[in-house]
Design a protein around this motif. Structure first.
Motif, PDB file in Angstrom:
ATOM      1  N   PHE A  27     -47.609   4.801  -2.843  1.00  0.00           N
ATOM      2  CA  PHE A  27     -48.048   3.626  -2.116  1.00  0.00           C
ATOM      3  C   PHE A  27     -49.114   3.183  -2.494  1.00  0.00           C
ATOM      4  N   LYS A  28     -50.050   4.340  -2.951  1.00  0.00           N
ATOM      5  CA  LYS A  28     -51.474   3.979  -3.157  1.00  0.00           C
ATOM      6  C   LYS A  28     -51.990   2.778  -4.136  1.00  0.00           C
ATOM      7  N   ILE A  29     -50.802   2.378  -4.957  1.00  0.00           N
ATOM      8  CA  ILE A  29     -51.297   1.300  -5.656  1.00  0.00           C
ATOM      9  C   ILE A  29     -51.263  -0.195  -5.106  1.00  0.00           C
ATOM     10  N   VAL A  30     -50.930   0.095  -3.931  1.00  0.00           N
ATOM     11  CA  VAL A  30     -50.999  -1.276  -3.056  1.00  0.00           C
ATOM     12  C   VAL A  30     -52.302  -1.426  -2.487  1.00  0.00           C
ATOM     13  N   PRO A  31     -52.931  -0.599  -1.594  1.00  0.00           N
ATOM     14  CA  PRO A  31     -54.480  -0.708  -1.276  1.00  0.00           C
ATOM     15  C   PRO A  31     -55.503  -0.968  -2.498  1.00  0.00           C
ATOM     16  N   ILE A  32     -55.192  -0.325  -3.441  1.00  0.00           N
ATOM     17  CA  ILE A  32     -56.096  -0.339  -4.738  1.00  0.00           C
ATOM     18  C   ILE A  32     -55.838  -1.749  -5.370  1.00  0.00           C
ATOM     19  N   ARG A  87     -58.206  10.556   0.579  1.00  0.00           N
ATOM     20  CA  ARG A  87     -59.446  10.474   1.171  1.00  0.00           C
ATOM     21  C   ARG A  87     -60.142   8.955   0.651  1.00  0.00           C
ATOM     22  N   ALA A  88     -60.188   8.790  -0.716  1.00  0.00           N
ATOM     23  CA  ALA A  88     -60.659   7.454  -1.344  1.00  0.00           C
ATOM     24  C   ALA A  88     -59.719   6.301  -1.013  1.00  0.00           C
ATOM     25  N   SER A  89     -58.582   6.853  -0.989  1.00  0.00           N
ATOM     26  CA  SER A  89     -57.652   5.792  -0.708  1.00  0.00           C
ATOM     27  C   SER A  89     -57.705   5.029   0.510  1.00  0.00           C
ATOM     28  N   LEU A 103     -60.202  -3.095   3.286  1.00  0.00           N
ATOM     29  CA  LEU A 103     -59.502  -4.085   3.396  1.00  0.00           C
ATOM     30  C   LEU A 103     -59.286  -4.485   4.666  1.00  0.00           C
ATOM     31  N   GLY A 104     -59.187  -3.432   5.707  1.00  0.00           N
ATOM     32  CA  GLY A 104     -58.711  -3.861   7.048  1.00  0.00           C
ATOM     33  C   GLY A 104     -57.347  -3.797   7.390  1.00  0.00           C
ATOM     34  N   GLU A 105     -56.680  -3.843   8.495  1.00  0.00           N
ATOM     35  CA  GLU A 105     -55.476  -3.517   8.869  1.00  0.00           C
ATOM     36  C   GLU A 105     -54.561  -4.781   8.390  1.00  0.00           C
ATOM     37  N   GLN A 106     -55.219  -6.225   8.950  1.00  0.00           N
ATOM     38  CA  GLN A 106     -54.312  -7.220   8.563  1.00  0.00           C
ATOM     39  C   GLN A 106     -54.089  -7.361   6.847  1.00  0.00           C
ATOM     40  N   MET A 107     -54.951  -7.160   6.268  1.00  0.00           N
ATOM     41  CA  MET A 107     -55.138  -7.453   4.950  1.00  0.00           C
ATOM     42  C   MET A 107     -54.175  -6.424   4.398  1.00  0.00           C
ATOM     43  N   LEU A 108     -54.111  -5.051   4.667  1.00  0.00           N
ATOM     44  CA  LEU A 108     -53.552  -4.181   4.112  1.00  0.00           C
ATOM     45  C   LEU A 108     -51.984  -4.270   4.649  1.00  0.00           C
ATOM     46  N   TYR A 109     -51.744  -4.593   5.467  1.00  0.00           N
ATOM     47  CA  TYR A 109     -50.260  -5.129   6.143  1.00  0.00           C
ATOM     48  C   TYR A 109     -49.903  -6.200   5.395  1.00  0.00           C
ATOM     49  N   ASP A 110     -50.660  -7.308   4.971  1.00  0.00           N
ATOM     50  CA  ASP A 110     -50.209  -8.429   4.413  1.00  0.00           C
ATOM     51  C   ASP A 110     -49.901  -7.995   2.803  1.00  0.00           C
ATOM     52  N   TYR A 111     -50.646  -7.158   2.404  1.00  0.00           N
ATOM     53  CA  TYR A 111     -50.305  -6.911   0.912  1.00  0.00           C
ATOM     54  C   TYR A 111     -49.086  -5.938   0.712  1.00  0.00           C
ATOM     55  N   ALA A 112     -48.910  -4.957   1.896  1.00  0.00           N
ATOM     56  CA  ALA A 112     -47.937  -4.240   1.503  1.00  0.00           C
ATOM     57  C   ALA A 112     -46.638  -5.076   1.655  1.00  0.00           C
ATOM     58  N   SER A 113     -46.666  -6.020   2.580  1.00  0.00           N
ATOM     59  CA  SER A 113     -45.427  -6.961   2.834  1.00  0.00           C
ATOM     60  C   SER A 113     -45.201  -7.970   1.510  1.00  0.00           C
ATOM     61  N   ALA A 114     -46.393  -8.281   1.045  1.00  0.00           N
ATOM     62  CA  ALA A 114     -46.237  -9.055  -0.251  1.00  0.00           C
ATOM     63  C   ALA A 114     -45.611  -8.321  -1.481  1.00  0.00           C
ATOM     64  N   PHE A 115     -45.878  -6.797  -1.267  1.00  0.00           N
ATOM     65  CA  PHE A 115     -45.311  -5.789  -2.473  1.00  0.00           C
ATOM     66  C   PHE A 115     -43.876  -5.785  -2.049  1.00  0.00           C
ATOM     67  N   ASN A 139     -48.575  -2.777  16.268  1.00  0.00           N
ATOM     68  CA  ASN A 139     -48.283  -1.399  16.557  1.00  0.00           C
ATOM     69  C   ASN A 139     -48.845  -0.345  16.016  1.00  0.00           C
ATOM     70  N   TRP A 140     -49.883  -0.521  15.311  1.00  0.00           N
ATOM     71  CA  TRP A 140     -50.622   0.679  14.565  1.00  0.00           C
ATOM     72  C   TRP A 140     -51.356   1.457  15.534  1.00  0.00           C
ATOM     73  N   ASP A 141     -51.290   2.721  15.383  1.00  0.00           N
ATOM     74  CA  ASP A 141     -52.398   3.677  16.105  1.00  0.00           C
ATOM     75  C   ASP A 141     -53.668   3.593  15.417  1.00  0.00           C
ATOM     76  N   GLY A 142     -54.470   4.613  15.988  1.00  0.00           N
ATOM     77  CA  GLY A 142     -55.822   4.660  15.241  1.00  0.00           C
ATOM     78  C   GLY A 142     -55.890   5.326  13.973  1.00  0.00           C
ATOM     79  N   LEU A 143     -54.782   5.848  13.662  1.00  0.00           N
ATOM     80  CA  LEU A 143     -54.949   6.810  12.466  1.00  0.00           C
ATOM     81  C   LEU A 143     -54.331   5.905  11.312  1.00  0.00           C
ATOM     82  N   THR A 144     -53.564   4.787  11.403  1.00  0.00           N
ATOM     83  CA  THR A 144     -52.727   4.151  10.491  1.00  0.00           C
ATOM     84  C   THR A 144     -53.733   3.626   9.477  1.00  0.00           C
TER      85      THR A 144
END
Lengths: 381, 602
Positions: free
Chosen positions: B306-311, B365-367, B374-386, B409-414
């Motif tokens: 999944f790391k390819i998504v945030p990168i 850690r780096a991921s 990216l922030g929550e929303q953008m990470l979510y948006d990209y994951a959805s886009a993928f 629905n995310w908690d602090g660690l997500t």
């Protein structure tokens, strides 16, 4: 009335118009029978003409026998009555002997003569007719005696009936008993003899039927045709359906479907159903009316009979034809329980056809020879 | 009316009775013919009417090269009518038994079964005792030639799968009730099944059709044929690999998917455990669970794949540069005013990693830091886009969506865990299509299972075109990430197992602890590898997921890498994919061998 009939006679056969009419009825019914047979046999044989050809051969024999009977001297035959009856009884006994009689479907009714097969009970009917007519006309005045008025006449009917019953042929037994009984009744048998005789005969018959599971089933299934339509009343139910399918005008000759294996005996006992389906109400009602007119036209002529012997002979012949028609049509329309009685002139079957023509011959013979009404009505001045 | 010799009353009585009888008959005839005509005619009609269905033949299923995968054959259900057998045929029974491969007793029993007892105790005649079902036509003809009266067969179409287990989960089967279950048999049932025809006719008392009264005959339309994108050879290759993995690691399940990145065409899909399509009913041998197409139905935490998504997201949004450094020695970081725990990275020795090394080293850690950029929303948006959290749109039944929670629905660690592929779950097919995005210049394709529907004459009826779902990332980003993924195979976590001799391949390993009873298991892993080749001009995307391989320190590189390599190399040989690796030095010293090699790969 009678004079009018007596007055106009055709030159050739010396037949009164009533005789001509009876000829017309018989020929019409026979031809209708051939047509229905040809239609019904399409589903039964690869070559539907096989049965038709056989029936036509029988028809030729029957016609010859009928014309012969029409021209013989009935009075000359009278002394031979008991001899005829004896021959008939001999034949009825012979057919019961294994090796002489041919067994079909568990009943030993036929004697095989190579290409032909004779149903012996037809001879039996003739024997009964002559014997009874002869005896009753000889003993009319002794009918209130126990022996001559009860034992002997009932014995004659009883011998024929029980021999036919042994084959076994319940239908014909019943027919002979009915015709014999009516002849006794008409000849003036005392009611004190007739009623116990009839009651005991019917009781005996009922006990025999009750102890025969096959025949009992026929009776019970007759009482509930629809409920038993898939097994014991199958044929009857399919026959009844055929009438309904025919309706007023019929589905057309050759287009009937019920004979396509729905009606296993379409060409013999159930041929009336085929007529009902293919030709409709007009024809079936027409057949009934023709039989009815045959009887009543015959009755009208009876008053010219020269003696009780002639009277009973012709009356018996009429009764045999009429009762057979009534029983057969009653059976196929579901009014009576199933019996193996064929429809006169129409059903396939040689012996019966010959017998019917012989009976017709007797009737016409009477018509031809009776000159006047014995008891003449007062003439109008 | 005076009568001459008999009592007048008696004669009148007899005549009246007979007249009455005739009248009753006339009345009865009137009732039957006219009064009750319609009811009786209906009954007569309905007992004759028959509608005979003429079965349509179900279409074939072939692979992209026309190899038969599923077919329909005419078979005969043979039986005997014990009512119409002849004595004289008794001598032929041993021959019949031999032909049908049955014992003489069985045959004789069937012939002797003339009546049975109904439940209410009444006996009835038996007109049909089955002898054998699904007889092929040659044997049926031989049985016919024996000429035993009363023995006859009814034609029936039967579905057969020449490959048996081959592509079981893609194909599906048609069950005994003629209902298509699973796979393309179910989804493309509309095209395959055809339209049954029928004959409206009448039958006679023996229930035989009277052909002369046929009044309507509707011919059946045979089903259309289906050409899959699947390649029988590739399917064979991956099923071989599935078998090898199953034997070596005794895992809970395996899924392998191979597809073409530019079209999304599914070239092969195999699962373990699997089942034989010709024996689907044998649940003793193949439990019903084996019929599940796990590549589509079962989801798992993808982990590092999944790391390819945030990168890719961060690069695409130009939030990071390729050589930007990320600290790997921090355990906590501030994120939007709060302190968040960073995940552990035990296997990484250096204190910092450049962006293009994150995938190579698979740094959690780096991921996480990239994710926080990216922030929550953008990470979510990209994951959805993928394509995470939504079905891939594959034309096979029972597809799952995985779980991608919406941001609320995310908690602090997500935010720190999702970039490394936790707190999200996906089906192997989702992981596969997400990886395909990089092999297809940033465009997400819908998996394509069926190429075309064609009729009996071979004419195409429906053509299926590749369908792009959306552009997820730019071509440049795709290229950048592809380079990183190539490094993963060349020098990274998969270098020992997935590196190909003649080709550069790109890919990413994944290893996650299975979740057991609400917490991560220490001993059970799901290992995966998703990659494509050749890296510069991708032609195949291959994803391998092995659930709980029974081996010490299981990892995606260790378990799935070799599978990827084996499949890739067999496919390269089969498809003739041109080598893109520079001629290496040792080979250059042996020109003869090189010549041979290049010819082979051409």
């Amino acid at each position: 009335m009678a004079q009018h009939f007596a007055g106009r006679r055709s030159a050739f056969l010396r037949l009164p118009p009533a005789g001509v009419f009876i000829c017309f009825v018989v020929i019409t019914l026979t031809l209708l029978g051939l047509v229905a047979l040809f239609s019904a046999s399409q589903a039964m044989h690869d070559n539907p003409a096989v049965l038709l050809r056989k029936q036509i051969i029988w028809l030729v024999i029957a016609s010859l026998a009928g014309v012969f009977t029409m021209f013989i001297n009935l009075d000359a035959l009278r002394p031979l009555s008991y001899f005829l009856a004896g021959v008939a009884i001999f034949a009825l006994v012979a057919v019961l002997i294994p090796g002489i009689g041919v067994t079909v479907n568990g009943a030993q009714r036929w004697i095989d003569f190579g290409p032909m097969r004779l149903q012996v009970s037809e001879i039996g009917k003739l024997g009964l007719l002559f014997a009874l007519a002869h005896y009753l006309s000889n003993n009319k005045r002794y009918l209130d005696q126990f022996v001559r008025g009860f034992v002997v006449p009932c014995g004659i009917v009883g011998i024929f009936c029980s021999l036919i019953l042994l084959e076994p042929d319940f239908g014909t037994t019943f027919l002979c008993g009915a015709v014999g009984g009516v002849m006794l009744f008409l000849a003036g048998m005392r009611m004190k003899f007739l009623i116990p005789a009839t009651v005991s005969a019917l009781t005996g018959f009922a006990i025999l039927v009750y102890n025969d599971p096959v025949r009992l089933a026929r009776i019970t299934s007759f009482l509930n045709v629809e409920g038993n339509r898939s097994d014991s009343a199958y044929q009857l139910w399919q026959g009844i359906l055929a009438f309904g399918a025919g309706g007023l005008q019929g589905v057309g000759l050759g287009s009937g479907r019920q004979q396509m294996s729905f009606l296993p005996e379409a060409h013999t006992d159930f041929i009336f159903s085929i007529i009902g389906e293919e030709l409709g109400f007009f024809f079936t009602a027409g057949v009934v009316v023709l039989f009815m007119m045959l009887f009543f036209v015959g009755i009208l002529q009876l008053k010219r009979a020269p003696g009780l012997y002639h009277y009973l002979l012709v009356m018996g012949a009429l009764l045999f034809i009429t009762f057979q028609a009534l029983i057969n049509i009653g059976v196929v329309t579901g009014c009576l329980p199933t019996k193996g009685i064929s429809l006169p002139f129409i059903s396939y079957g040689g012996s019966n056809l010959v017998f019917m023509f012989v009976l017709t011959g007797i009737i016409l013979n009477g018509f031809r020879t009776w000159e006047f009404s014995t008891l003449q009505p007062k003439r109008d001045l | 009316m005076s009568q001459a010799f008999v009592c007048t009353q008696r004669a009148t009585l007899i005549q009246s009775v007979i007249a009455l009888a005739f009248c009753i008959l006339l009345g009865r005839l009137f009732y039957l013919h006219i009064w009750n005509h319609e009811d009786l005619a209906d009954r007569a009609q309905s007992s004759r009417q028959m509608v005979k269905v003429i079965e349509a033949r179900r279409g074939n299923i072939v692979d992209q090269r026309g190899n038969l995968l599923a077919s329909t054959q005419m078979t005969i259900d043979l039986g005997v009518d014990p009512q119409s057998i002849r004595e004289s045929d008794t001598s032929k029974l041993p021959e019949l038994a031999a032909l049908l491969n049955k014992s003489l007793e069985e045959i004789e029993t069937a012939f002797a079964t003339t009546s049975r007892i109904r439940t209410d105790g009444t006996p009835y005649l038996v007109r049909w005792v089955p002898l054998v079902k699904g007889l092929n036509q040659e044997i049926a003809a031989e049985v016919d030639a024996l000429g035993i009266k009363g023995v006859y067969g009814n034609n029936r179409y039967a579905r057969t799968y020449p490959g048996g287990k081959l592509a079981a989960h893609v194909l599906g089967y048609v069950n005994k009730a003629d209902v298509a279950a699973n796979g393309v048999e179910q989804t493309f049932n509309y095209y395959l099944r055809g339209q049954d025809g029928w004959v409206e006719s009448e039958r006679d008392g023996r229930r035989r059709e009277m052909a002369q009264y046929r009044d309507r005959e509707v011919l059946p339309h045979d089903g259309l044929n289906l050409q899959l994108c699947l390649d029988q050879m590739i399917q064979h290759i991956i099923e071989g690999e599935v078998d090898r993995l199953a034997e070596e690691y005794d895992p809970e399940s395996i899924s392998i998917i191979v597809s073409e990145p530019t079209t999304g065409a599914l070239l092969g899909l195999a699962n373990y455990p699997s089942y034989d399509l010709n024996e689907y009913y044998n649940t003793q041998k193949y439990p019903v669970a084996n019929q599940r197409n796990r590549a589509l139905t079962d989801s798992f935490e993808p982990g590092s794949t999944f790391k390819i998504v945030p990168i890719a997201a961060a690069l695409n949004e130009r939030l990071v540069r390729a050589n930007q450094e990320f600290a790997t020695n921090l355990t906590h970081m501030n994120y939007r005013g709060r302190k968040v725990n960073l995940p552990r990275d035990d296997h990484i020795k250096s204190n910092s990693l450049r962006l293009n090394q994150i995938l190579v080293k698979s740094s959690n850690r780096a991921s996480a830091q990239v994710g926080m950029l990216l922030g929550e929303q953008m990470l979510y948006d990209y994951a959805s886009a993928f394509g995470y959290g939504e079905p891939t749109g594959c034309d096979l039944v029972g597809e799952g969506t995985g779980v991608l929670h919406p941001v609320r629905n995310w908690d602090g660690l997500t935010i720190t865990r999702m970039p490394m592929g936790h707190a999200v779950s996906a089906t192997p097919m989702q992981v596969h299509t997400a990886m395909s995005v990089f092999a297809n210049q940033g465009i997400l394709m819908e998996p394509m299972v069926v190429r075309q529907v064609y009729d009996a004459a071979g004419e195409s009826v429906v053509q299926f075109r590749p369908r792009a779902k959306r552009r997820v990332i730019s071509t440049e980003t795709a290229e950048l990430v592809t380079n990183m993924l190539t490094d993963v195979v060349e020098v990274g976590t998969a270098r020992r197992t997935a590196r190909l001799d003649g080709h550069f391949a790109a890919g990413k390993t994944g290893t996650t602890q299975k979740i057991e009873n609400g917490s991560y298991s220490r001993t059970k892993q799901v290992t995966s590898f998703s990659g494509f080749l050749p890296a510069r001009n991708p032609q195949l995307v291959i994803t391998v997921v092995v659930d709980h391989p029974k081996v010490y320190k299981a990892s995606g590189g260790k378990v799935c890498g070799p599978a990827f390599k084996n499949i890739a190399q067999s496919c390269i040989a089969y498809l003739g994919i041109r080598s893109d690796r520079q001629v290496s030095a040792p080979l250059a010293l042996k020109p003869l061998l090189l010549h041979g090699t290049s010819r082979m790969s051409n």
